[in-house]
Design a protein around this motif. Structure first.
Motif, PDB file in Angstrom:
ATOM      1  N   ALA A  48       4.114  -5.527  13.287  1.00 55.01           N
ATOM      2  CA  ALA A  48       2.907  -5.481  12.457  1.00 55.01           C
ATOM      3  C   ALA A  48       1.906  -4.481  13.024  1.00 55.01           C
ATOM      4  O   ALA A  48       1.282  -3.706  12.273  1.00 55.01           O
ATOM      5  CB  ALA A  48       2.291  -6.879  12.362  1.00 55.01           C
ATOM      6  N   ALA A  49       1.737  -4.480  14.342  1.00 55.54           N
ATOM      7  CA  ALA A  49       0.821  -3.527  14.974  1.00 55.54           C
ATOM      8  C   ALA A  49       1.288  -2.088  14.738  1.00 55.54           C
ATOM      9  O   ALA A  49       0.489  -1.192  14.427  1.00 55.54           O
ATOM     10  CB  ALA A  49       0.729  -3.819  16.472  1.00 55.54           C
ATOM     11  N   GLN A  50       2.593  -1.858  14.859  1.00 52.20           N
ATOM     12  CA  GLN A  50       3.142  -0.517  14.613  1.00 52.20           C
ATOM     13  C   GLN A  50       2.898  -0.074  13.173  1.00 52.20           C
ATOM     14  O   GLN A  50       2.561   1.084  12.914  1.00 52.20           O
ATOM     15  CB  GLN A  50       4.638  -0.517  14.907  1.00 52.20           C
ATOM     16  N   ARG A  51       3.051  -1.009  12.224  1.00 53.36           N
ATOM     17  CA  ARG A  51       2.896  -0.638  10.807  1.00 53.36           C
ATOM     18  C   ARG A  51       1.438  -0.304  10.479  1.00 53.36           C
ATOM     19  O   ARG A  51       1.175   0.543   9.617  1.00 53.36           O
ATOM     20  CB  ARG A  51       3.387  -1.774   9.905  1.00 53.36           C
ATOM     21  N   ILE A  52       0.496  -0.971  11.139  1.00 54.16           N
ATOM     22  CA  ILE A  52      -0.919  -0.632  10.916  1.00 54.16           C
ATOM     23  C   ILE A  52      -1.177   0.819  11.321  1.00 54.16           C
ATOM     24  O   ILE A  52      -1.791   1.600  10.575  1.00 54.16           O
ATOM     25  CB  ILE A  52      -1.837  -1.591  11.715  1.00 54.16           C
ATOM     26  N   ILE A  53      -0.693   1.196  12.490  1.00 57.34           N
ATOM     27  CA  ILE A  53      -0.907   2.563  12.965  1.00 57.34           C
ATOM     28  C   ILE A  53      -0.074   3.559  12.144  1.00 57.34           C
ATOM     29  O   ILE A  53      -0.525   4.675  11.874  1.00 57.34           O
ATOM     30  CB  ILE A  53      -0.567   2.668  14.462  1.00 57.34           C
ATOM     31  N   SER A  54       1.116   3.170  11.726  1.00 54.34           N
ATOM     32  CA  SER A  54       1.945   4.050  10.891  1.00 54.34           C
ATOM     33  C   SER A  54       1.264   4.349   9.566  1.00 54.34           C
ATOM     34  O   SER A  54       1.325   5.481   9.051  1.00 54.34           O
ATOM     35  CB  SER A  54       3.307   3.404  10.641  1.00 54.34           C
ATOM     36  N   LEU A  55       0.605   3.323   8.999  1.00 57.58           N
ATOM     37  CA  LEU A  55      -0.119   3.538   7.743  1.00 57.58           C
ATOM     38  C   LEU A  55      -1.270   4.502   7.967  1.00 57.58           C
ATOM     39  O   LEU A  55      -1.503   5.407   7.145  1.00 57.58           O
ATOM     40  CB  LEU A  55      -0.634   2.204   7.197  1.00 57.58           C
ATOM     41  N   PHE A  56      -1.995   4.334   9.067  1.00 62.18           N
ATOM     42  CA  PHE A  56      -3.090   5.254   9.366  1.00 62.18           C
ATOM     43  C   PHE A  56      -2.560   6.675   9.559  1.00 62.18           C
ATOM     44  O   PHE A  56      -3.177   7.649   9.102  1.00 62.18           O
ATOM     45  CB  PHE A  56      -3.846   4.793  10.611  1.00 62.18           C
ATOM     46  N   SER A  57      -1.413   6.802  10.199  1.00 59.28           N
ATOM     47  CA  SER A  57      -0.799   8.119  10.398  1.00 59.28           C
ATOM     48  C   SER A  57      -0.437   8.756   9.059  1.00 59.28           C
ATOM     49  O   SER A  57      -0.676   9.951   8.835  1.00 59.28           O
ATOM     50  CB  SER A  57       0.450   7.971  11.271  1.00 59.28           C
ATOM     51  N   LEU A  58       0.117   7.951   8.166  1.00 57.43           N
ATOM     52  CA  LEU A  58       0.490   8.457   6.840  1.00 57.43           C
ATOM     53  C   LEU A  58      -0.733   8.932   6.073  1.00 57.43           C
ATOM     54  O   LEU A  58      -0.721  10.000   5.426  1.00 57.43           O
ATOM     55  CB  LEU A  58       1.218   7.356   6.069  1.00 57.43           C
ATOM     56  N   LEU A  59      -1.816   8.156   6.145  1.00 53.03           N
ATOM     57  CA  LEU A  59      -3.059   8.535   5.461  1.00 53.03           C
ATOM     58  C   LEU A  59      -3.638   9.818   6.057  1.00 53.03           C
ATOM     59  O   LEU A  59      -4.152  10.676   5.327  1.00 53.03           O
ATOM     60  CB  LEU A  59      -4.073   7.399   5.569  1.00 53.03           C
ATOM     61  N   SER A  60      -3.533   9.968   7.391  1.00 57.15           N
ATOM     62  CA  SER A  60      -4.039  11.181   8.050  1.00 57.15           C
ATOM     63  C   SER A  60      -3.285  12.417   7.571  1.00 57.15           C
ATOM     64  O   SER A  60      -3.887  13.464   7.271  1.00 57.15           O
ATOM     65  CB  SER A  60      -3.907  11.042   9.567  1.00 57.15           C
ATOM     66  N   LYS A  61      -1.962  12.302   7.494  1.00 59.75           N
ATOM     67  CA  LYS A  61      -1.155  13.432   7.023  1.00 59.75           C
ATOM     68  C   LYS A  61      -1.481  13.775   5.578  1.00 59.75           C
ATOM     69  O   LYS A  61      -1.568  14.948   5.203  1.00 59.75           O
ATOM     70  CB  LYS A  61       0.332  13.096   7.169  1.00 59.75           C
ATOM     71  N   LYS A  62      -1.656  12.721   4.762  1.00 55.67           N
ATOM     72  CA  LYS A  62      -1.978  12.963   3.351  1.00 55.67           C
ATOM     73  C   LYS A  62      -3.350  13.623   3.224  1.00 55.67           C
ATOM     74  O   LYS A  62      -3.554  14.521   2.396  1.00 55.67           O
ATOM     75  CB  LYS A  62      -1.946  11.634   2.588  1.00 55.67           C
ATOM     76  N   HIS A  63      -4.288  13.192   4.057  1.00 56.19           N
ATOM     77  CA  HIS A  63      -5.627  13.790   4.048  1.00 56.19           C
ATOM     78  C   HIS A  63      -5.551  15.272   4.401  1.00 56.19           C
ATOM     79  O   HIS A  63      -6.157  16.132   3.734  1.00 56.19           O
ATOM     80  CB  HIS A  63      -6.510  13.036   5.044  1.00 56.19           C
ATOM     81  N   ASN A  64      -4.791  15.596   5.431  1.00 57.59           N
ATOM     82  CA  ASN A  64      -4.656  16.997   5.847  1.00 57.59           C
ATOM     83  C   ASN A  64      -3.987  17.843   4.770  1.00 57.59           C
ATOM     84  O   ASN A  64      -4.370  18.999   4.531  1.00 57.59           O
ATOM     85  CB  ASN A  64      -3.860  17.081   7.150  1.00 57.59           C
ATOM     86  N   LYS A  65      -2.990  17.255   4.107  1.00 53.04           N
ATOM     87  CA  LYS A  65      -2.276  17.992   3.068  1.00 53.04           C
ATOM     88  C   LYS A  65      -3.179  18.289   1.882  1.00 53.04           C
ATOM     89  O   LYS A  65      -3.220  19.435   1.372  1.00 53.04           O
ATOM     90  CB  LYS A  65      -1.061  17.184   2.614  1.00 53.04           C
ATOM     91  N   VAL A  66      -3.925  17.309   1.433  1.00 45.46           N
ATOM     92  CA  VAL A  66      -4.828  17.523   0.286  1.00 45.46           C
ATOM     93  C   VAL A  66      -5.937  18.495   0.668  1.00 45.46           C
ATOM     94  O   VAL A  66      -6.347  19.344  -0.147  1.00 45.46           O
ATOM     95  CB  VAL A  66      -5.401  16.172  -0.197  1.00 45.46           C
ATOM     96  N   ILE A  68       0.840  -1.206   0.000  1.00 49.84           N
ATOM     97  CA  ILE A  68       0.000   0.000   0.000  1.00 49.84           C
ATOM     98  C   ILE A  68       0.872   1.252   0.000  1.00 49.84           C
ATOM     99  O   ILE A  68       0.638   2.199  -0.771  1.00 49.84           O
ATOM    100  CB  ILE A  68      -0.935  -0.001   1.228  1.00 49.84           C
ATOM    101  N   GLN A  69       1.886   1.275   0.849  1.00 48.90           N
ATOM    102  CA  GLN A  69       2.745   2.461   0.949  1.00 48.90           C
ATOM    103  C   GLN A  69       3.543   2.675  -0.340  1.00 48.90           C
ATOM    104  O   GLN A  69       3.741   3.811  -0.766  1.00 48.90           O
ATOM    105  CB  GLN A  69       3.669   2.330   2.155  1.00 48.90           C
ATOM    106  N   TYR A  70       3.994   1.583  -0.961  1.00 49.42           N
ATOM    107  CA  TYR A  70       4.681   1.705  -2.254  1.00 49.42           C
ATOM    108  C   TYR A  70       3.734   2.288  -3.293  1.00 49.42           C
ATOM    109  O   TYR A  70       4.103   3.173  -4.073  1.00 49.42           O
ATOM    110  CB  TYR A  70       5.186   0.334  -2.702  1.00 49.42           C
ATOM    111  N   ASN A  71       2.500   1.811  -3.286  1.00 49.57           N
ATOM    112  CA  ASN A  71       1.524   2.282  -4.265  1.00 49.57           C
ATOM    113  C   ASN A  71       1.188   3.756  -4.048  1.00 49.57           C
ATOM    114  O   ASN A  71       0.961   4.505  -5.000  1.00 49.57           O
ATOM    115  CB  ASN A  71       0.256   1.429  -4.169  1.00 49.57           C
ATOM    116  N   MET A  72       1.168   4.184  -2.786  1.00 49.91           N
ATOM    117  CA  MET A  72       0.855   5.586  -2.489  1.00 49.91           C
ATOM    118  C   MET A  72       1.921   6.525  -3.047  1.00 49.91           C
ATOM    119  O   MET A  72       1.610   7.649  -3.466  1.00 49.91           O
ATOM    120  CB  MET A  72       0.737   5.784  -0.975  1.00 49.91           C
TER     121      MET A  72
END
Length: 631
Positions: free
Chosen positions: A481-499, A447-451
């Motif tokens: 694995a648990a950290q990466r789930i939350i890290s992905l959510f954090s990345l999506l949150s930042k991207k949402h705020n930026k857009v 997912i992160q590569y695709n983003m």
């Protein structure tokens, strides 16, 4: 050609080829044919040499196209080959090396001619060329004999009935290649072919009874992965000092042509896999995929697809329903092992997808295996090395995971399988991790590569759908694995705020200027919000169903709880956030793999044939079906 050794560069001036393509008719009983078939030249060992062979034979083929209506030599050549195939099985049993060698060479010539003919003319014109006889110019046989259909049926019988020995290996490969060439008319059409003479031959008439036997043979060729005769050993024992006649093209193939697996084409990422050590298995798999993806006609469903969707395990003693045509049995354990070992190639992954998607017997068997890691790990490795794979291969691997995660038993069992020292995962040393946690890590990485790279909405959706299907059965997630789930959510949150900020600035700018087109931030925002909602659904499902089984995820959520604050009042996420906060009863959802259209699979299969077929070369400038620089 003929009894003396030849070089590719000499072919346009070869006296035997000139006679074949010239203005003189050659009788079926003429000794000329034995001389023509007794040729030997170094086999091509690279795509450039295969291109030279193509270019060297084009002039001969075009001369034959011009003269064949008067001479009927193509029909005579075909009849000589057909007469030889009737004795092929007996010749194999008697170890008649020379007869098999010459028959192979005859088929090699026919295959080369067919390739050029199919590129240069319509199927109707090709059919006429097989009917021309030595009469007045342009006349053809008035009887009901259809040499083209007889040739195709003869190839099917050769593949299914000839015992696989060292001396028959090469002619078996050549027969499969010739069938691929027969069906290659699709390469020269931009649209998917729905009406074709070759399709009609295969799906009706005398070829039809061989359907299940052909599919079974091709599958077993793939399963067994038989290697060619060892390099350096000659199929034909030398009988004299010269020996040129007795070594033939076939022995050259054993040391040269088999090393050619990629002929250039649709993508450099589709490069040859060194694991493909069996030309017979490779060609068989490509032909099987082509046959399975032939289009249905209004009156005739594709019998090869029916065979692939209905075959059963050899250990299954239940009778086949009378409504299931072309059914057969095959050893599922051997098939499973071969599929696990061969996932480095696109075509093996596509076969696995086809079987999981369309054959319920295979899907049930695989999901019941206790060693699913043998299948899942190669699929995860494909996704992990996404940069090195073409997009179709990645997409197929992901859809396979989505199909598997539709099964709750699979989702539970993968968390019980403990893996040690995953060497190909380089971001972090994983000395011990469950298969389920590793799957989560790889999918999130995809997912992160695709983003950051491809930005493919459907890839996002399918990745998240697989995680969502698994989420209710998350068990003892690895800390990372648990950290990466939350890290992905954090990345999506930042991207949402930026857009969102860009959209706001753009809207302000539009008030002070006019006539300037604005970026479509609303669409980008909608996509990101859809992905964020799916992530929240995954977290909610896990907390609702397995909160006490996942302390690492609970800790990661508490550590980053401020990430969720902004979404509690957002109208798109209020309901799901309330579920998370109040631990409402389980949300029922299941993401199911969507049916893919023929317009996706047929060009994909032919791109695999173009890139991976052994000993076949098509000029990129002639291809119409797919864009040559796409992956």
């Amino acid at each position: 050609m003929g009894s003396n050794s030849s070089r590719i560069s000499d072919l346009p001036e070869n006296e035997y080829l000139k006679k074949l393509s010239g203005t003189e008719s050659v009788s079926e009983n003429d000794p000329f044919w034995n001389q023509l078939f007794s040729f030997s030249f170094p086999a091509p060992t690279s795509s450039s040499e295969l291109k030279l062979l193509e270019e060297a034979t084009v002039s001969v083929c075009k001369s034959l196209v011009e003269n064949n209506p008067r001479t009927g030599n193509l029909g005579a050549l075909t009849k000589v080959f057909l007469s030889r195939t009737r004795e092929l099985r007996l010749s194999a049993e008697c170890q008649n090396h020379i007869f098999i060698w010459q028959t192979h060479n005859a088929l090699f010539i026919i295959c080369c001619l067919l390739k050029v003919f199919i590129c240069e003319m319509s199927e109707e014109e090709l059919q006429l060329h097989f009917m021309y006889e030595e009469k007045s110019p342009g006349s053809y046989s008035s009887n009901s004999e259809d040499l083209l259909e007889e040739l195709l049926c003869s190839l099917v019988q050769l593949i299914t009935d000839t015992p696989l020995l060292d001396i028959t290996y090469e002619i078996s490969v050549e027969a499969i290649s010739a069938m691929v060439v027969f069906l290659s008319c699709q390469l020269f059409h931009k649209e998917v072919l729905r009406q074709s003479i070759s399709h009609k031959y295969l799906m009706q008439g005398p070829c039809l009874p061989y359907t299940s036997k052909l599919v079974k043979t091709l599958l077993y060729n793939f399963i067994r992965q038989e290697k060619p005769p060892p390099p350096g050993t000659h199929v034909f024992p030398p009988q004299s000092d010269g020996g040129g006649l007795l070594y033939g093209l076939a022995s050259g193939v054993a040391t040269g042509l088999w090393s050619v697996f990629t002929l250039g084409g649709a993508s450099s990422k589709a490069a040859a896999s060194p694991e493909l050590t069996s030309p017979l298995a490779n060609q068989s798999l490509l032909l099987l995929l082509v046959l399975v993806n032939l289009t249905d006609t209004p009156d005739t469903p594709n019998p090869y697809r029916q065979a692939v969707t209905s075959f059963k395990n050899t250990q299954d003693s239940s009778p086949f329903p009378s409504s299931v045509p072309h059914a057969f049995q095959i050893n599922f354990n051997s098939l499973y092992t071969a599929l696990c070992e061969q996932q480095t190639s696109d075509q093996a992954t596509l076969l696995l997808y086809t079987l999981l998607h369309q054959n319920s017997n295979v899907r049930t068997y695989m999901l019941a295996r206790t060693d699913m890691e043998n299948l899942v790990l190669p699929i995860l490795e494909i996704l992990y090395h996404v940069e090195e794979r073409n997009s179709h291969h990645v997409y197929m691997a992901l859809i396979i995971l989505l199909i598997l995660t539709e099964d709750d038993g699979f989702n539970r069992s993968i968390h019980e399988v403990i893996l040690k020292n995953i060497t190909w995962y380089s971001e972090r040393v994983l000395t011990e991790i469950s298969l389920g946690s590793l799957l989560i890590l790889v999918v999130i990485r995809t997912i992160q590569y695709n983003m950051t790279r491809t930005r493919d909405k459907y890839l996002h959706t399918n990745c998240l759908a697989a995680l969502a299907n698994m989420s209710a059965q998350f068990r003892s997630l690895h800390q990372y694995a648990a950290q990466r789930i939350i890290s992905l959510f954090s990345l999506l949150s930042k991207k949402h705020n930026k857009v969102l900020e860009q959209a706001t600035q753009s809207l302000r700018g539009s008030l002070s200027s006019s006539g300037v087109p604005l970026p479509d931030y609303a669409q980008d925002l909608s996509v990101i919000e859809e992905v964020i909602r799916m992530m929240l659904e995954i977290i909610n499902s896990c907390l609702t169903n397995s909160l006490h089984h996942n302390p690492n995820l609970v800790y990661a959520l508490l550590y980053k709880r401020d990430l969720f604050e902004q979404f509690r009042t957002h109208p798109s996420f209020q309901d799901i956030m309330q579920n998370i906060d109040l631990k409402f009863p389980e949300l029922k959802f299941k993401y199911v793999e969507e049916e893919q259209p023929e317009e996706f699979f047929i060009p994909y299969v032919w791109s695999l044939v173009y890139n991976s077929a052994v000993g076949l070369y098509w000029n990129p400038q002639d291809i119409q079906l797919f864009t040559m620089d796409s992956d």
